[in-house]
Design a protein around this motif. Structure first.
Motif, PDB file in Angstrom:
ATOM      1  N   HIS A 127     107.179  61.018   7.364  1.00  7.96           N
ATOM      2  CA  HIS A 127     106.648  61.924   8.378  1.00  7.96           C
ATOM      3  C   HIS A 127     105.769  61.153   9.356  1.00  7.96           C
ATOM      4  O   HIS A 127     105.889  61.299  10.587  1.00  7.96           O
ATOM      5  CB  HIS A 127     105.864  63.037   7.691  1.00  7.96           C
ATOM      6  CG  HIS A 127     105.595  64.233   8.535  1.00  7.96           C
ATOM      7  ND1 HIS A 127     104.454  64.359   9.287  1.00  7.96           N
ATOM      8  CD2 HIS A 127     106.314  65.366   8.752  1.00  7.96           C
ATOM      9  CE1 HIS A 127     104.469  65.521   9.926  1.00  7.96           C
ATOM     10  NE2 HIS A 127     105.594  66.149   9.616  1.00  7.96           N
ATOM     11  N   ALA A 128     104.892  60.309   8.817  1.00  5.59           N
ATOM     12  CA  ALA A 128     104.032  59.485   9.679  1.00  5.59           C
ATOM     13  C   ALA A 128     104.852  58.519  10.516  1.00  5.59           C
ATOM     14  O   ALA A 128     104.513  58.235  11.671  1.00  5.59           O
ATOM     15  CB  ALA A 128     103.025  58.732   8.822  1.00  5.59           C
ATOM     16  N   ALA A 129     105.942  58.010   9.943  1.00  7.71           N
ATOM     17  CA  ALA A 129     106.787  57.054  10.658  1.00  7.71           C
ATOM     18  C   ALA A 129     107.416  57.701  11.886  1.00  7.71           C
ATOM     19  O   ALA A 129     107.396  57.130  12.992  1.00  7.71           O
ATOM     20  CB  ALA A 129     107.870  56.508   9.738  1.00  7.71           C
ATOM     21  N   PHE A 130     107.982  58.907  11.748  1.00  6.00           N
ATOM     22  CA  PHE A 130     108.629  59.489  12.920  1.00  6.00           C
ATOM     23  C   PHE A 130     107.602  60.014  13.924  1.00  6.00           C
ATOM     24  O   PHE A 130     107.852  60.004  15.138  1.00  6.00           O
ATOM     25  CB  PHE A 130     109.685  60.533  12.545  1.00  6.00           C
ATOM     26  CG  PHE A 130     109.213  61.927  12.261  1.00  6.00           C
ATOM     27  CD1 PHE A 130     108.749  62.756  13.281  1.00  6.00           C
ATOM     28  CD2 PHE A 130     109.305  62.457  10.990  1.00  6.00           C
ATOM     29  CE1 PHE A 130     108.350  64.050  13.025  1.00  6.00           C
ATOM     30  CE2 PHE A 130     108.916  63.756  10.718  1.00  6.00           C
ATOM     31  CZ  PHE A 130     108.426  64.559  11.750  1.00  6.00           C
ATOM     32  N   LEU A 131     106.414  60.433  13.464  1.00  4.35           N
ATOM     33  CA  LEU A 131     105.368  60.812  14.413  1.00  4.35           C
ATOM     34  C   LEU A 131     104.888  59.598  15.203  1.00  4.35           C
ATOM     35  O   LEU A 131     104.579  59.704  16.400  1.00  4.35           O
ATOM     36  CB  LEU A 131     104.191  61.462  13.685  1.00  4.35           C
ATOM     37  CG  LEU A 131     104.418  62.861  13.104  1.00  4.35           C
ATOM     38  CD1 LEU A 131     103.131  63.389  12.474  1.00  4.35           C
ATOM     39  CD2 LEU A 131     104.922  63.823  14.163  1.00  4.35           C
ATOM     40  N   THR A 132     104.833  58.449  14.544  1.00  2.12           N
ATOM     41  CA  THR A 132     104.472  57.220  15.245  1.00  2.12           C
ATOM     42  C   THR A 132     105.530  56.865  16.279  1.00  2.12           C
ATOM     43  O   THR A 132     105.214  56.511  17.423  1.00  2.12           O
ATOM     44  CB  THR A 132     104.309  56.061  14.246  1.00  2.12           C
ATOM     45  OG1 THR A 132     103.300  56.400  13.286  1.00  2.12           O
ATOM     46  CG2 THR A 132     103.902  54.779  14.958  1.00  2.12           C
ATOM     47  N   ALA A 133     106.792  56.962  15.898  1.00  2.67           N
ATOM     48  CA  ALA A 133     107.876  56.677  16.841  1.00  2.67           C
ATOM     49  C   ALA A 133     107.820  57.631  18.028  1.00  2.67           C
ATOM     50  O   ALA A 133     108.030  57.222  19.179  1.00  2.67           O
ATOM     51  CB  ALA A 133     109.222  56.787  16.131  1.00  2.67           C
ATOM     52  N   ALA A 134     107.522  58.903  17.767  1.00  4.16           N
ATOM     53  CA  ALA A 134     107.422  59.870  18.854  1.00  4.16           C
ATOM     54  C   ALA A 134     106.245  59.567  19.763  1.00  4.16           C
ATOM     55  O   ALA A 134     106.348  59.629  20.991  1.00  4.16           O
ATOM     56  CB  ALA A 134     107.292  61.285  18.281  1.00  4.16           C
ATOM     57  N   SER A 135     105.109  59.218  19.155  1.00  7.58           N
ATOM     58  CA  SER A 135     103.910  58.925  19.932  1.00  7.58           C
ATOM     59  C   SER A 135     104.113  57.725  20.842  1.00  7.58           C
ATOM     60  O   SER A 135     103.769  57.747  22.029  1.00  7.58           O
ATOM     61  CB  SER A 135     102.729  58.673  18.989  1.00  7.58           C
ATOM     62  OG  SER A 135     101.576  58.283  19.711  1.00  7.58           O
ATOM     63  N   LEU A 136     104.699  56.672  20.294  1.00  6.14           N
ATOM     64  CA  LEU A 136     104.909  55.472  21.088  1.00  6.14           C
ATOM     65  C   LEU A 136     106.007  55.664  22.121  1.00  6.14           C
ATOM     66  O   LEU A 136     105.959  55.102  23.216  1.00  6.14           O
ATOM     67  CB  LEU A 136     105.246  54.298  20.165  1.00  6.14           C
ATOM     68  CG  LEU A 136     104.116  53.846  19.240  1.00  6.14           C
ATOM     69  CD1 LEU A 136     104.565  52.711  18.350  1.00  6.14           C
ATOM     70  CD2 LEU A 136     102.895  53.435  20.037  1.00  6.14           C
ATOM     71  N   SER A 137     107.011  56.465  21.792  1.00  6.13           N
ATOM     72  CA  SER A 137     108.063  56.748  22.762  1.00  6.13           C
ATOM     73  C   SER A 137     107.486  57.479  23.970  1.00  6.13           C
ATOM     74  O   SER A 137     107.809  57.185  25.122  1.00  6.13           O
ATOM     75  CB  SER A 137     109.170  57.598  22.128  1.00  6.13           C
ATOM     76  OG  SER A 137     109.828  56.898  21.103  1.00  6.13           O
ATOM     77  N   ALA A 138     106.591  58.436  23.705  1.00  7.64           N
ATOM     78  CA  ALA A 138     105.980  59.200  24.791  1.00  7.64           C
ATOM     79  C   ALA A 138     105.036  58.341  25.619  1.00  7.64           C
ATOM     80  O   ALA A 138     104.944  58.478  26.834  1.00  7.64           O
ATOM     81  CB  ALA A 138     105.233  60.407  24.220  1.00  7.64           C
ATOM     82  N   ALA A 139     104.332  57.414  24.934  1.00  4.24           N
ATOM     83  CA  ALA A 139     103.345  56.583  25.629  1.00  4.24           C
ATOM     84  C   ALA A 139     103.988  55.449  26.407  1.00  4.24           C
ATOM     85  O   ALA A 139     103.369  54.871  27.288  1.00  4.24           O
ATOM     86  CB  ALA A 139     102.347  56.016  24.617  1.00  4.24           C
ATOM     87  N   GLY A 140     105.209  55.100  26.051  1.00  3.70           N
ATOM     88  CA  GLY A 140     105.881  53.985  26.721  1.00  3.70           C
ATOM     89  C   GLY A 140     105.525  52.652  26.107  1.00  3.70           C
ATOM     90  O   GLY A 140     106.383  51.817  25.844  1.00  3.70           O
ATOM     91  N   HIS A 141     104.239  52.422  25.867  1.00  2.00           N
ATOM     92  CA  HIS A 141     103.758  51.203  25.210  1.00  2.00           C
ATOM     93  C   HIS A 141     104.453  49.948  25.738  1.00  2.00           C
ATOM     94  O   HIS A 141     105.120  49.231  25.009  1.00  2.00           O
ATOM     95  CB  HIS A 141     103.924  51.309  23.700  1.00  2.00           C
ATOM     96  CG  HIS A 141     102.602  51.289  22.976  1.00  2.00           C
ATOM     97  ND1 HIS A 141     102.123  50.207  22.307  1.00  2.00           N
ATOM     98  CD2 HIS A 141     101.652  52.225  22.876  1.00  2.00           C
ATOM     99  CE1 HIS A 141     100.932  50.480  21.794  1.00  2.00           C
ATOM    100  NE2 HIS A 141     100.628  51.706  22.136  1.00  2.00           N
ATOM    101  N   SER A 142     104.280  49.686  27.012  1.00  2.00           N
ATOM    102  CA  SER A 142     104.935  48.542  27.641  1.00  2.00           C
ATOM    103  C   SER A 142     104.433  47.216  27.122  1.00  2.00           C
ATOM    104  O   SER A 142     104.994  46.170  27.427  1.00  2.00           O
ATOM    105  CB  SER A 142     104.739  48.608  29.162  1.00  2.00           C
ATOM    106  OG  SER A 142     103.359  48.588  29.496  1.00  2.00           O
ATOM    107  N   SER A 143     103.349  47.243  26.315  1.00  2.00           N
ATOM    108  CA  SER A 143     102.841  45.988  25.754  1.00  2.00           C
ATOM    109  C   SER A 143     103.747  45.452  24.660  1.00  2.00           C
ATOM    110  O   SER A 143     103.610  44.297  24.255  1.00  2.00           O
ATOM    111  CB  SER A 143     101.439  46.214  25.169  1.00  2.00           C
ATOM    112  OG  SER A 143     101.481  47.150  24.103  1.00  2.00           O
ATOM    113  N   ARG A 144     104.688  46.276  24.208  1.00  2.00           N
ATOM    114  CA  ARG A 144     105.589  45.826  23.163  1.00  2.00           C
ATOM    115  C   ARG A 144     106.540  44.748  23.674  1.00  2.00           C
ATOM    116  O   ARG A 144     106.848  44.675  24.866  1.00  2.00           O
ATOM    117  CB  ARG A 144     106.424  47.004  22.647  1.00  2.00           C
ATOM    118  CG  ARG A 144     105.652  47.917  21.726  1.00  2.00           C
ATOM    119  CD  ARG A 144     105.501  47.281  20.353  1.00  2.00           C
ATOM    120  NE  ARG A 144     104.793  48.191  19.470  1.00  2.00           N
ATOM    121  CZ  ARG A 144     103.479  48.166  19.300  1.00  2.00           C
ATOM    122  NH1 ARG A 144     102.759  47.293  19.943  1.00  2.00           N
ATOM    123  NH2 ARG A 144     102.900  49.015  18.476  1.00  2.00           N
TER     124      ARG A 144
END
Length: 302
Positions: A127-144
Motif C-alpha cells: 500500500h505504501a509502495a503504490f502511494l509513493t509511486a502515485a505521489s512521485l508521479s504527481a510531483a514529477g520529481h525531475s531530480s530523478r
C-alpha cells in the motif's frame, strides 16, 4: 553505516527524517556482479503492518545474487526504526520511503546502470509502495535519474481497496492478544502457525525481560491503519505512471473485484496468482516471488 558481525550478509544503514530514526538492511550487490543480463536495478523492499525488514531475507538473497542492489526498510513504528513515532499518517510513511530513495548514503536513486529504483511491498508495505509511486508521479520529481520517478513497483497482496471502519480495532485487538512474552523463538513460531510463515513472524521479535517481545506498539499499529478505515485509494492508484506488478496468493485476502478495478484503471497492470499460498506468500514461496519479480524487472524499459 554499521556492520553486523553476527550477520555478514547485510549491514545496517540508519537515516533520520524529521527526528524519526529509520533503519535499513542494506544487502548491497553481490561483488558488483550483474547476472541479470545488464538490467540490474536498485530495489527497496517494504514489509507489512507489524512486520519487519527481515521478512525479505530469502528474497533479498536471490535478488542480490542476480546482481541487483537490494535494501529492506524497517518502516516507522517497526523493528529497529522509531518505535513510537508521533506521525502515523500514510503521508509520513510515504515521505520516509522517498527519503530512503533519495539518501546519498544508500545511492538507490542512481543505482546499477543509473537506472531508477523499483519498490517491492507486501500488504501495508505494498500500500505504501503504490502511494509513493502515485505521489512521485504527481510531483514529477525531475531530480530523478533520466527524469524518472521510479522504474516500477511490485505489490504483494496489496491494493487500493475500500474503507474498512473496524479494521484498526480488529488489528489492535489481535496484536494485544499475543501471549507475550513468548518463552522462546520456537514457541513464537509455533503460535504463528509454524513453517516459514511462523519463522518469519517470530523473526520480528526481540529478546528482553526474560522472554521474546514484539518490536512494535499495538496502539501505533492501530493508529497507522486509521486512514484506511475511512476511505479508499482509487484516485491515487489511477495517478500512478510507472509499470506495476500485482502478486496475490490463491488463499490471500485480495478479492477478484478489487483486482479487476485495479486493472481497469491501470490497463498495463501485470498480475500473477501464486497457487497454494496466503497473505504471506513472500514468506511461503520466496522462490516463486523471485521469479515473478525477476521477469518484471527484465521487462522494464532500460
Amino acid at each position: 553505516m554499521t556492520s553486523r558481525p553476527d550477520q555478514i550478509e547485510w549491514t545496517e544503514h540508519v537515516l533520520v527524517r524529521d527526528g524519526v530514526r529509520l533503519s535499513c538492511r542494506d544487502w548491497g550487490r553481490e561483488g558488483g556482479r550483474d547476472g541479470s543480463g545488464g538490467s540490474a536495478r536498485s530495489l527497496l523492499l517494504l514489509h507489512g503492518l507489524a512486520g519487519h525488514a527481515g521478512e525479505w531475507d530469502a528474497l533479498a538473497r536471490l535478488l542480490r545474487a542476480d546482481g541487483h542492489r537490494v535494501v529492506a526498510l524497517d518502516q516507522r513504528g517497526h523493528g529497529a526504526s522509531e518505535r513510537q513515532p508521533a506521525d502515523t499518517s500514510r503521508a509520513a510513511y510515504v515521505a520516509d520511503i522517498i527519503a530512503v530513495l533519495d539518501d546519498p548514503g544508500l545511492g538507490l536513486a542512481g543505482g546499477p546502470g543509473g537506472r531508477p529504483p523499483v519498490l517491492v511491498g507486501q500488504s501495508y508495505g505494498g500500500h505504501a509502495a503504490f502511494l509513493t509511486a502515485a505521489s512521485l508521479s504527481a510531483a514529477g520529481h525531475s531530480s530523478r535519474v533520466n527524469g524518472a520517478v521510479l522504474a516500477g513497483a511490485v505489490l504483494v497482496e496489496a491494493g487500493p481497496g475500500g474503507a474498512e471502519p473496524g479494521l484498526p480495532e480488529e488489528i489492535r485487538g489481535w496484536l494485544q492478544a499475543w501471549p507475550v512474552p513468548f518463552p522462546s523463538r520456537e514457541a513464537a513460531a509455533a503460535y504463528f502457525g509454524g513453517g516459514p510463515v511462523g519463522d518469519g513472524w517470530a523473526g520480528g521479535l526481540e529478546r528482553r525481560d526474560g522472554g521474546w517481545w514484539p518490536r512494535f506498539d499495538p496502539e501505533v499499529m492501530g493508529a497507522s491503519l486509521a486512514e484506511n478505515s475511512g476511505r479508499d485509494w482509487w484516485e491515487e492508484w489511477a495517478a500512478i505512471g510507472v509499470p506495476l506488478l500485482s502478486v496475490v496468493g490463491e488463499k490471500g485476502i485480495m478479492e477478484g473485484d478489487e483486482y479487476d478495478g485495479m486493472a481497469r484503471l491501470q490497463p498495463g497492470l501485470r498480475g500473477a496468482c501464486v497457487p497454494g499460498t496466503g497473505h504471506d506468500l513472500h514468506l511461503e514461496r520466496p522462490d516463486v516471488l523471485h521469479d515473478l519479480v525477476a521477469r518484471f524487472l527484465d521487462e522494464l524499459p532500460r
